[in-house]
Design a protein around this motif. Structure first.
Motif, PDB file in Angstrom:
ATOM      1  N   TYR A   6      49.580  58.538  42.599  1.00  0.00           N
ATOM      2  CA  TYR A   6      49.164  59.361  41.431  1.00  0.00           C
ATOM      3  C   TYR A   6      49.937  58.813  40.218  1.00  0.00           C
ATOM      4  N   THR A   7      49.260  58.579  39.087  1.00  0.00           N
ATOM      5  CA  THR A   7      49.784  58.120  37.823  1.00  0.00           C
ATOM      6  C   THR A   7      48.787  58.258  36.702  1.00  0.00           C
ATOM      7  N   ALA A   8      49.375  58.157  35.760  1.00  0.00           N
ATOM      8  CA  ALA A   8      48.769  57.995  34.502  1.00  0.00           C
ATOM      9  C   ALA A   8      48.149  56.451  34.082  1.00  0.00           C
ATOM     10  N   ILE A  15      49.547  51.015  33.210  1.00  0.00           N
ATOM     11  CA  ILE A  15      50.265  52.368  33.396  1.00  0.00           C
ATOM     12  C   ILE A  15      51.383  52.278  32.809  1.00  0.00           C
ATOM     13  N   ALA A  16      51.858  51.113  31.547  1.00  0.00           N
ATOM     14  CA  ALA A  16      52.857  51.058  31.059  1.00  0.00           C
ATOM     15  C   ALA A  16      52.371  49.843  29.959  1.00  0.00           C
ATOM     16  N   ASP A  17      52.900  49.762  28.694  1.00  0.00           N
ATOM     17  CA  ASP A  17      52.625  49.009  27.727  1.00  0.00           C
ATOM     18  C   ASP A  17      53.378  47.647  28.068  1.00  0.00           C
ATOM     19  N   ASN A  19      55.923  46.376  26.974  1.00  0.00           N
ATOM     20  CA  ASN A  19      57.454  46.797  26.790  1.00  0.00           C
ATOM     21  C   ASN A  19      57.919  47.853  27.640  1.00  0.00           C
ATOM     22  N   HIS A  20      57.010  48.222  28.643  1.00  0.00           N
ATOM     23  CA  HIS A  20      57.372  49.156  29.627  1.00  0.00           C
ATOM     24  C   HIS A  20      57.688  50.742  29.006  1.00  0.00           C
ATOM     25  N   SER A  21      56.798  50.863  27.924  1.00  0.00           N
ATOM     26  CA  SER A  21      56.850  52.068  27.379  1.00  0.00           C
ATOM     27  C   SER A  21      55.978  52.966  27.456  1.00  0.00           C
ATOM     28  N   GLY A  49      58.829  51.313  42.978  1.00  0.00           N
ATOM     29  CA  GLY A  49      59.319  49.977  42.619  1.00  0.00           C
ATOM     30  C   GLY A  49      60.421  50.142  41.757  1.00  0.00           C
ATOM     31  N   SER A  50      61.238  48.864  41.698  1.00  0.00           N
ATOM     32  CA  SER A  50      62.630  48.964  41.020  1.00  0.00           C
ATOM     33  C   SER A  50      62.223  49.133  39.570  1.00  0.00           C
ATOM     34  N   THR A  51      61.183  48.689  38.967  1.00  0.00           N
ATOM     35  CA  THR A  51      61.027  48.514  37.642  1.00  0.00           C
ATOM     36  C   THR A  51      60.848  50.089  37.031  1.00  0.00           C
ATOM     37  N   THR A  52      60.200  50.902  37.813  1.00  0.00           N
ATOM     38  CA  THR A  52      59.965  52.294  37.919  1.00  0.00           C
ATOM     39  C   THR A  52      61.272  52.939  37.862  1.00  0.00           C
ATOM     40  N   GLU A  54      64.253  51.931  37.482  1.00  0.00           N
ATOM     41  CA  GLU A  54      65.302  51.490  36.421  1.00  0.00           C
ATOM     42  C   GLU A  54      64.624  52.157  35.307  1.00  0.00           C
ATOM     43  N   TRP A  55      63.354  52.132  35.103  1.00  0.00           N
ATOM     44  CA  TRP A  55      62.896  52.773  33.866  1.00  0.00           C
ATOM     45  C   TRP A  55      63.335  54.178  33.847  1.00  0.00           C
ATOM     46  N   ILE A  56      63.443  54.890  34.854  1.00  0.00           N
ATOM     47  CA  ILE A  56      63.765  56.395  35.124  1.00  0.00           C
ATOM     48  C   ILE A  56      65.298  56.634  34.763  1.00  0.00           C
ATOM     49  N   SER A  82      64.716  44.026  46.079  1.00  0.00           N
ATOM     50  CA  SER A  82      65.378  42.772  46.717  1.00  0.00           C
ATOM     51  C   SER A  82      66.952  42.900  46.102  1.00  0.00           C
ATOM     52  N   ARG A  83      67.212  43.496  45.245  1.00  0.00           N
ATOM     53  CA  ARG A  83      68.674  43.856  44.807  1.00  0.00           C
ATOM     54  C   ARG A  83      69.331  44.782  45.076  1.00  0.00           C
ATOM     55  N   SER A  84      70.623  44.690  44.599  1.00  0.00           N
ATOM     56  CA  SER A  84      71.466  45.810  44.903  1.00  0.00           C
ATOM     57  C   SER A  84      71.394  46.707  43.716  1.00  0.00           C
TER      58      SER A  84
HETATM   59  N1  LIG Z   1      51.979  55.748  33.651  1.00  0.00           N
HETATM   60  C1  LIG Z   1      52.382  56.337  34.788  1.00  0.00           C
HETATM   61  O1  LIG Z   1      52.221  57.479  35.204  1.00  0.00           O
HETATM   62  C2  LIG Z   1      53.686  55.353  35.390  1.00  0.00           C
HETATM   63  C3  LIG Z   1      53.721  55.772  36.871  1.00  0.00           C
HETATM   64  C4  LIG Z   1      54.586  54.718  37.281  1.00  0.00           C
HETATM   65  C5  LIG Z   1      55.068  53.464  36.712  1.00  0.00           C
HETATM   66  N2  LIG Z   1      54.958  53.476  35.599  1.00  0.00           N
HETATM   67  C6  LIG Z   1      55.705  52.317  34.626  1.00  0.00           C
HETATM   68  O2  LIG Z   1      54.742  51.173  35.320  1.00  0.00           O
HETATM   69  C7  LIG Z   1      55.825  50.047  35.030  1.00  0.00           C
HETATM   70  C8  LIG Z   1      55.577  49.775  36.665  1.00  0.00           C
HETATM   71  O3  LIG Z   1      56.266  48.320  36.727  1.00  0.00           O
HETATM   72  P1  LIG Z   1      56.059  47.108  37.684  1.00  0.00           P
HETATM   73  O4  LIG Z   1      54.644  46.712  37.610  1.00  0.00           O
HETATM   74  O5  LIG Z   1      57.058  45.969  37.549  1.00  0.00           O
HETATM   75  O6  LIG Z   1      56.167  47.842  39.374  1.00  0.00           O
HETATM   76  P2  LIG Z   1      57.369  48.430  40.008  1.00  0.00           P
HETATM   77  O7  LIG Z   1      56.605  48.572  41.332  1.00  0.00           O
HETATM   78  O8  LIG Z   1      57.860  49.796  39.584  1.00  0.00           O
HETATM   79  O9  LIG Z   1      58.356  47.283  40.167  1.00  0.00           O
HETATM   80  C9  LIG Z   1      58.036  46.137  40.829  1.00  0.00           C
HETATM   81  C10 LIG Z   1      59.486  45.341  41.445  1.00  0.00           C
HETATM   82  O10 LIG Z   1      59.694  46.291  42.586  1.00  0.00           O
HETATM   83  C11 LIG Z   1      60.635  45.291  43.438  1.00  0.00           C
HETATM   84  N3  LIG Z   1      59.735  45.363  44.887  1.00  0.00           N
HETATM   85  C12 LIG Z   1      58.085  45.679  44.759  1.00  0.00           C
HETATM   86  N4  LIG Z   1      57.689  45.902  46.135  1.00  0.00           N
HETATM   87  C13 LIG Z   1      58.778  45.273  46.797  1.00  0.00           C
HETATM   88  C14 LIG Z   1      59.092  45.001  48.207  1.00  0.00           C
HETATM   89  N5  LIG Z   1      57.961  45.318  49.179  1.00  0.00           N
HETATM   90  N6  LIG Z   1      60.202  44.660  48.449  1.00  0.00           N
HETATM   91  C15 LIG Z   1      61.339  44.681  47.683  1.00  0.00           C
HETATM   92  N7  LIG Z   1      61.271  44.854  46.416  1.00  0.00           N
HETATM   93  C16 LIG Z   1      59.853  45.108  45.951  1.00  0.00           C
HETATM   94  C17 LIG Z   1      60.284  43.944  42.947  1.00  0.00           C
HETATM   95  O11 LIG Z   1      61.634  43.839  42.102  1.00  0.00           O
HETATM   96  P3  LIG Z   1      63.072  43.463  42.462  1.00  0.00           P
HETATM   97  O12 LIG Z   1      62.762  42.980  44.071  1.00  0.00           O
HETATM   98  O13 LIG Z   1      63.431  42.415  41.560  1.00  0.00           O
HETATM   99  O14 LIG Z   1      63.939  44.499  42.536  1.00  0.00           O
HETATM  100  C18 LIG Z   1      59.245  44.075  41.982  1.00  0.00           C
HETATM  101  O15 LIG Z   1      59.320  43.026  40.821  1.00  0.00           O
HETATM  102  C19 LIG Z   1      57.071  50.403  34.842  1.00  0.00           C
HETATM  103  O16 LIG Z   1      57.222  50.381  33.313  1.00  0.00           O
HETATM  104  C20 LIG Z   1      57.124  52.095  35.107  1.00  0.00           C
HETATM  105  O17 LIG Z   1      57.997  52.726  34.332  1.00  0.00           O
HETATM  106  C21 LIG Z   1      54.254  54.262  34.795  1.00  0.00           C
END
Ligand SMILES: NC(=O)c1ccc[n+]([C@@H]2O[C@H](COP(=O)([O-])OP(=O)(O)OC[C@H]3O[C@@H](n4cnc5c(N)ncnc54)[C@H](OP(=O)(O)O)[C@@H]3O)[C@@H](O)[C@H]2O)c1
Length: 186
Positions: A6-8, A15-17, A19-21, A49-52, A54-56, A82-84
């Motif tokens: 479920y996402t926008a 789903i993000a620009d 700059n993750h905005s 995922g971790s980017t999401t 850390e964004w929160i 994969s990180r702490s």
């Molecule tokens: N529009 C919306 O409603 C909405 C919804 C959700 C997210 N977002 C935004 O969209 C962006 C998504 O970022 P993203 O594309 O980078 O995706 P993400 O899924 O948030 O993060 C990807 C990271 O998660 C870790 N990861 C993913 N799968 C893994 C696995 N199987 N095992 C270990 N680690 C794993 C890896 O980082 P590490 O191992 O280095 O930690 C990977 O680089 C963010 O800016 C978020 O804020 C928007």
């Protein structure tokens, strides 16, 4: 019990620009407010995922570092990394890495009769799809074009295609689109 992504999403599939905005989404008031309360009531476990995550942390929990906010969700949340990473005091946050299948099995058990929500991003949602574990994609389509950023999904789904279950335009300008995901051909 279903596993739902479920996402926008922007009109051009981000789903993000770059700059993750998410400002492009928040100009509409934060999302699909009419369907979210009903959706989240049916959620028993979340994965992101971790980017999401850390964004929160940065943009919501620690926006005012002197006064951190509580975690957003009552349901247990799995963060793939994969990180702490730091957790949030009082929150049920569980860190996971590697294959999504064993984690999904635990999430299902914890969720019981309720659904599993894959929050994002698109790479993580695709990992669940690739294992045949994704049932539905529920989009809030936002009428903006970002021309780049974080992709909605990183696997191909073409034949059979997704099946449109529901399309609901809102007066805000957002449109909810609910799709059933075909099982991956083996
Ligand atoms: N529009 C919306 O409603 C909405 C919804 C959700 C997210 N977002 C935004 O969209 C962006 C998504 O970022 P993203 O594309 O980078 O995706 P993400 O899924 O948030 O993060 C990807 C990271 O998660 C870790 N990861 C993913 N799968 C893994 C696995 N199987 N095992 C270990 N680690 C794993 C890896 O980082 P590490 O191992 O280095 O930690 C990977 O680089 C963010 O800016 C978020 O804020 C928007």
């Amino acid at each position: 019990m279903r596993t739902q992504y479920y996402t926008a999403v922007s009109l051009d599939g981000y789903i993000a620009d770059e700059n993750h905005s998410l400002d492009w989404l928040f100009q509409f008031g934060g999302g699909d407010e009419s369907s979210y309360p009903e959706f989240i009531r049916q959620v028993g476990a979340l994965a992101m995922g971790s980017t999401t995550y850390e964004w929160i942390l940065k943009n919501y929990i620690h926006l005012d570092p002197a006064r951190p906010k509580p975690w957003l969700y009552e349901q247990p949340t799995w963060v793939f990394t994969s990180r702490s990473l730091n957790t949030v005091p009082g929150a049920d946050i569980r860190f996971a890495r590697g294959l999504v299948e064993p984690v999904h099995a635990v999430m299902r058990e914890v969720a019981g009769e309720k659904n599993v929500w894959i929050v994002g991003g698109g790479g993580l949602a695709a990992q669940f799809y690739d294992c045949g574990l994704l049932d539905e994609i529920i989009l809030t389509v936002v009428p903006v074009i970002l021309s780049g950023g974080a992709p909605l999904f990183t696997s191909k789904i073409t034949n059979p295609p997704l099946r449109v279950i529901e399309v609901k335009p809102h007066s805000s300008g957002l449109t909810k689109v609910k799709l059933q995901v075909p099982k991956r051909a083996t």
